[in-house]
Design a protein around this motif. Structure first.
Motif, PDB file in Angstrom:
ATOM      1  N   ASN A  98       0.780  -1.192  -0.111  1.00 34.33           N
ATOM      2  CA  ASN A  98      -0.049  -0.156  -0.011  1.00 34.33           C
ATOM      3  C   ASN A  98       0.773   1.271  -0.078  1.00 34.33           C
ATOM      4  O   ASN A  98       0.478   2.188  -0.527  1.00 34.33           O
ATOM      5  CB  ASN A  98      -0.931  -0.021   1.171  1.00 34.33           C
ATOM      6  CG  ASN A  98      -1.713   1.338   1.425  1.00 34.33           C
ATOM      7  OD1 ASN A  98      -2.424   1.903   0.796  1.00 34.33           O
ATOM      8  ND2 ASN A  98      -0.769   2.066   2.544  1.00 34.33           N
ATOM      9  N   TYR A 163       3.512   9.764 -11.083  1.00 33.14           N
ATOM     10  CA  TYR A 163       2.447   8.974 -10.208  1.00 33.14           C
ATOM     11  C   TYR A 163       1.724   7.839 -11.181  1.00 33.14           C
ATOM     12  O   TYR A 163       1.689   6.715 -11.055  1.00 33.14           O
ATOM     13  CB  TYR A 163       1.587   9.842  -9.546  1.00 33.14           C
ATOM     14  CG  TYR A 163       0.738   8.971  -8.452  1.00 33.14           C
ATOM     15  CD1 TYR A 163       1.226   8.527  -7.460  1.00 33.14           C
ATOM     16  CD2 TYR A 163      -0.840   8.743  -8.941  1.00 33.14           C
ATOM     17  CE1 TYR A 163       0.167   7.814  -6.584  1.00 33.14           C
ATOM     18  CE2 TYR A 163      -1.596   8.054  -8.057  1.00 33.14           C
ATOM     19  CZ  TYR A 163      -0.965   7.690  -6.787  1.00 33.14           C
ATOM     20  OH  TYR A 163      -1.700   6.804  -6.016  1.00 33.14           O
ATOM     21  N   ARG A 167       1.736   4.038 -11.466  1.00 38.08           N
ATOM     22  CA  ARG A 167       0.574   3.270 -10.994  1.00 38.08           C
ATOM     23  C   ARG A 167       0.158   2.460 -12.301  1.00 38.08           C
ATOM     24  O   ARG A 167      -0.292   1.189 -11.975  1.00 38.08           O
ATOM     25  CB  ARG A 167      -0.631   4.000 -10.756  1.00 38.08           C
ATOM     26  CG  ARG A 167      -0.515   4.850  -9.194  1.00 38.08           C
ATOM     27  CD  ARG A 167      -0.624   3.772  -8.295  1.00 38.08           C
ATOM     28  NE  ARG A 167      -0.123   4.515  -7.081  1.00 38.08           N
ATOM     29  CZ  ARG A 167       0.358   3.713  -6.101  1.00 38.08           C
ATOM     30  NH1 ARG A 167       1.088   2.454  -6.226  1.00 38.08           N
ATOM     31  NH2 ARG A 167       0.894   4.202  -5.069  1.00 38.08           N
ATOM     32  N   THR A 198      -7.422  11.709   1.765  1.00 38.17           N
ATOM     33  CA  THR A 198      -6.538  11.304   2.955  1.00 38.17           C
ATOM     34  C   THR A 198      -5.263  12.416   3.046  1.00 38.17           C
ATOM     35  O   THR A 198      -5.336  13.534   2.178  1.00 38.17           O
ATOM     36  CB  THR A 198      -5.624  10.247   2.675  1.00 38.17           C
ATOM     37  OG1 THR A 198      -4.839  10.469   1.353  1.00 38.17           O
ATOM     38  CG2 THR A 198      -6.542   8.892   2.227  1.00 38.17           C
TER      39      THR A 198
HETATM   40  N1  NAP Z   1      -5.863   8.734  -1.180  1.00 41.10           N
HETATM   41  C1  NAP Z   1      -6.510   8.330  -2.299  1.00 41.10           C
HETATM   42  O1  NAP Z   1      -7.269   8.871  -3.119  1.00 41.10           O
HETATM   43  C2  NAP Z   1      -5.492   7.336  -3.146  1.00 41.10           C
HETATM   44  C3  NAP Z   1      -6.180   6.871  -4.455  1.00 41.10           C
HETATM   45  C4  NAP Z   1      -5.537   5.919  -5.095  1.00 41.10           C
HETATM   46  C5  NAP Z   1      -4.211   5.173  -4.668  1.00 41.10           C
HETATM   47  N2  NAP Z   1      -3.754   5.845  -3.435  1.00 41.10           N
HETATM   48  C6  NAP Z   1      -2.730   5.085  -2.835  1.00 41.10           C
HETATM   49  O2  NAP Z   1      -2.899   4.421  -1.922  1.00 41.10           O
HETATM   50  C7  NAP Z   1      -1.749   4.321  -0.907  1.00 41.10           C
HETATM   51  C8  NAP Z   1      -1.977   5.118   0.385  1.00 41.10           C
HETATM   52  O3  NAP Z   1      -2.751   6.357   0.107  1.00 41.10           O
HETATM   53  P1  NAP Z   1      -2.967   7.340   1.125  1.00 41.10           P
HETATM   54  O4  NAP Z   1      -3.795   8.410   0.644  1.00 41.10           O
HETATM   55  O5  NAP Z   1      -3.526   6.720   2.600  1.00 41.10           O
HETATM   56  O6  NAP Z   1      -1.597   7.996   1.399  1.00 41.10           O
HETATM   57  P2  NAP Z   1      -0.887   8.694   2.800  1.00 41.10           P
HETATM   58  O7  NAP Z   1      -1.952   9.270   3.690  1.00 41.10           O
HETATM   59  O8  NAP Z   1       0.200   9.997   2.092  1.00 41.10           O
HETATM   60  O9  NAP Z   1       0.002   7.363   3.410  1.00 41.10           O
HETATM   61  C9  NAP Z   1       1.119   7.019   2.623  1.00 41.10           C
HETATM   62  C10 NAP Z   1       1.568   5.822   3.586  1.00 41.10           C
HETATM   63  O10 NAP Z   1       2.855   5.365   2.753  1.00 41.10           O
HETATM   64  C11 NAP Z   1       4.029   5.392   3.598  1.00 41.10           C
HETATM   65  N3  NAP Z   1       5.219   5.745   2.833  1.00 41.10           N
HETATM   66  C12 NAP Z   1       5.323   6.837   2.250  1.00 41.10           C
HETATM   67  N4  NAP Z   1       6.604   6.856   1.672  1.00 41.10           N
HETATM   68  C13 NAP Z   1       7.204   5.675   1.957  1.00 41.10           C
HETATM   69  C14 NAP Z   1       8.441   4.981   1.895  1.00 41.10           C
HETATM   70  N5  NAP Z   1       9.515   5.553   0.977  1.00 41.10           N
HETATM   71  N6  NAP Z   1       8.720   3.816   2.326  1.00 41.10           N
HETATM   72  C15 NAP Z   1       7.909   3.271   3.108  1.00 41.10           C
HETATM   73  N7  NAP Z   1       6.572   3.707   3.323  1.00 41.10           N
HETATM   74  C16 NAP Z   1       6.193   4.773   2.734  1.00 41.10           C
HETATM   75  C17 NAP Z   1       3.731   6.335   4.712  1.00 41.10           C
HETATM   76  O11 NAP Z   1       4.069   6.101   6.029  1.00 41.10           O
HETATM   77  P3  NAP Z   1       5.303   7.159   6.618  1.00 41.10           P
HETATM   78  O12 NAP Z   1       4.942   8.611   6.019  1.00 41.10           O
HETATM   79  O13 NAP Z   1       4.878   7.241   8.073  1.00 41.10           O
HETATM   80  O14 NAP Z   1       6.583   6.324   6.422  1.00 41.10           O
HETATM   81  C18 NAP Z   1       2.157   6.066   4.757  1.00 41.10           C
HETATM   82  O15 NAP Z   1       1.961   5.181   5.810  1.00 41.10           O
HETATM   83  C19 NAP Z   1      -0.603   5.298  -1.613  1.00 41.10           C
HETATM   84  O16 NAP Z   1       0.092   4.342  -2.256  1.00 41.10           O
HETATM   85  C20 NAP Z   1      -1.535   5.889  -2.482  1.00 41.10           C
HETATM   86  O17 NAP Z   1      -0.697   6.216  -3.761  1.00 41.10           O
HETATM   87  C21 NAP Z   1      -4.363   6.708  -2.705  1.00 41.10           C
END
Ligand code: NAP
Length: 267
Positions: A98, A163, A167, A198
């Motif tokens: 994730n 991005y 993806r 988020t």
């Molecule tokens: N939100 C959306 O609408 C959405 C839609 C489609 C896909 N996504 C994808 O779903 C995932 C979660 O999204 P989110 O919105 O919850 O993002 P978020 O709030 O920014 O959380 C991202 C998570 O990834 C971890 N992370 C970031 N860089 C990292 C690294 N270099 N190594 C290990 N861990 C790392 C962060 O942990 P720390 O910062 O604590 O290390 C955090 O727990 C992401 O991959 C995002 O691209 C999100």
């Protein structure tokens, strides 16, 4: 099929799931959903301390939670995290890739470092984390790998070139690994969320005009809330999806059905 059989299809009791990027946002939600379905968890973030809330939430559900530090941009960190996750003979049955990041910029302003940050985390990191954890799954001839993709796995959006590239790569990686790991009983699928508010994208949602524009393009007329992913992740982790591999499951309120409509633009 009786109600008990239907419930058993989605039961993850006795399984251990590893969710990367579980310190907040969607990863925290996915870890909770798997715990509620009965799984124990290994959860990761760059700083193990930032997992305290997630660990407490999982323990309050009566499941075990092991926090592990992992930086997906660093191969040594991936090796160390995989070692810690499997210490003492712990077997990872379900891997949810994730963790991810994003850089929003016009393509001409994207720097070499921007590109590397996004691709190294979202694509290279996902691959090598999978490699580290899949070794055990392939040896045991069972396992579930769930890669978090996005609507950008199938659509291109202005201002999101690295991005979208990452993806799209995750979707293709999912199919390649599904083909390679299938004969050894390991499924690999991509769970692709649409637009969820988020920490990663909160700034966009503060713009009311942008939000109205977005909502108008979502057939179900609202952005996703993290709970909307619970059913899909449990499904892909459970016996209910036994014969499904290499697929991308879009949980997006239908936005990708509107292929002919203009898409929201992140300015
Ligand atoms: N939100 C959306 O609408 C959405 C839609 C489609 C896909 N996504 C994808 O779903 C995932 C979660 O999204 P989110 O919105 O919850 O993002 P978020 O709030 O920014 O959380 C991202 C998570 O990834 C971890 N992370 C970031 N860089 C990292 C690294 N270099 N190594 C290990 N861990 C790392 C962060 O942990 P720390 O910062 O604590 O290390 C955090 O727990 C992401 O991959 C995002 O691209 C999100």
């Amino acid at each position: 099929m009786g109600k008990a059989d239907a419930t058993a299809l989605f039961d993850l009791s006795g399984r251990t799931a590893l969710v990367t990027g579980a310190s907040r946002g969607l990863g925290q939600q996915l870890a909770g959903a798997l715990a509620r379905a009965g799984a124990d968890l290994v959860v990761t973030a760059r700083q193990a301390e930032s997992l305290a809330v997630t660990v407490a939430m999982i323990e309050a559900l009566g499941r075990r939670a092991v926090p592990v530090a992992l930086d997906l941009r660093d191969y040594a960190s991936i090796e160390a995290a995989a070692g810690e996750a499997t210490a003492g003979g712990r077997q990872i049955d379900i891997l949810v890739n994730n963790a991810g990041c994003n850089v929003r910029k016009p393509a001409l302003e994207v720097t070499w470092d921007d590109w590397n940050t996004v691709l190294d985390t979202n694509l290279r990191g996902t691959f090598f984390m999978t490699q580290a954890i899949a070794r055990g799954m392939l040896g045991r001839k069972t396992g579930r790998i769930i890669n978090i993709g996005s609507v950008t796995s199938v659509f291109g959006y202005a201002g999101l070139a690295p991005y979208c590239a990452s993806r799209g790569g995750v979707k293709q990686l999912t199919m390649s690994l599904a083909d390679e790991f299938g004969p050894q009983g390991v499924t690999v699928n991509c769970l692709a969320p649409g637009w969820f508010r988020t920490a990663q994208n909160d700034v966009l949602y503060q713009d009311e005009a942008w939000l109205a524009y977005l909502v108008d393009r979502i057939p179900l007329r609202c952005p996703g809330v993290p709970e909307d992913l619970d059913g899909a992740v449990v499904f892909l982790a459970s016996a209910a999806s036994r014969y499904i591999t290499g697929q991308t499951l879009l949980v997006d309120g239908g936005i990708t059905t509107g292929a002919t409509r203009a898409l929201p633009r992140a300015e």
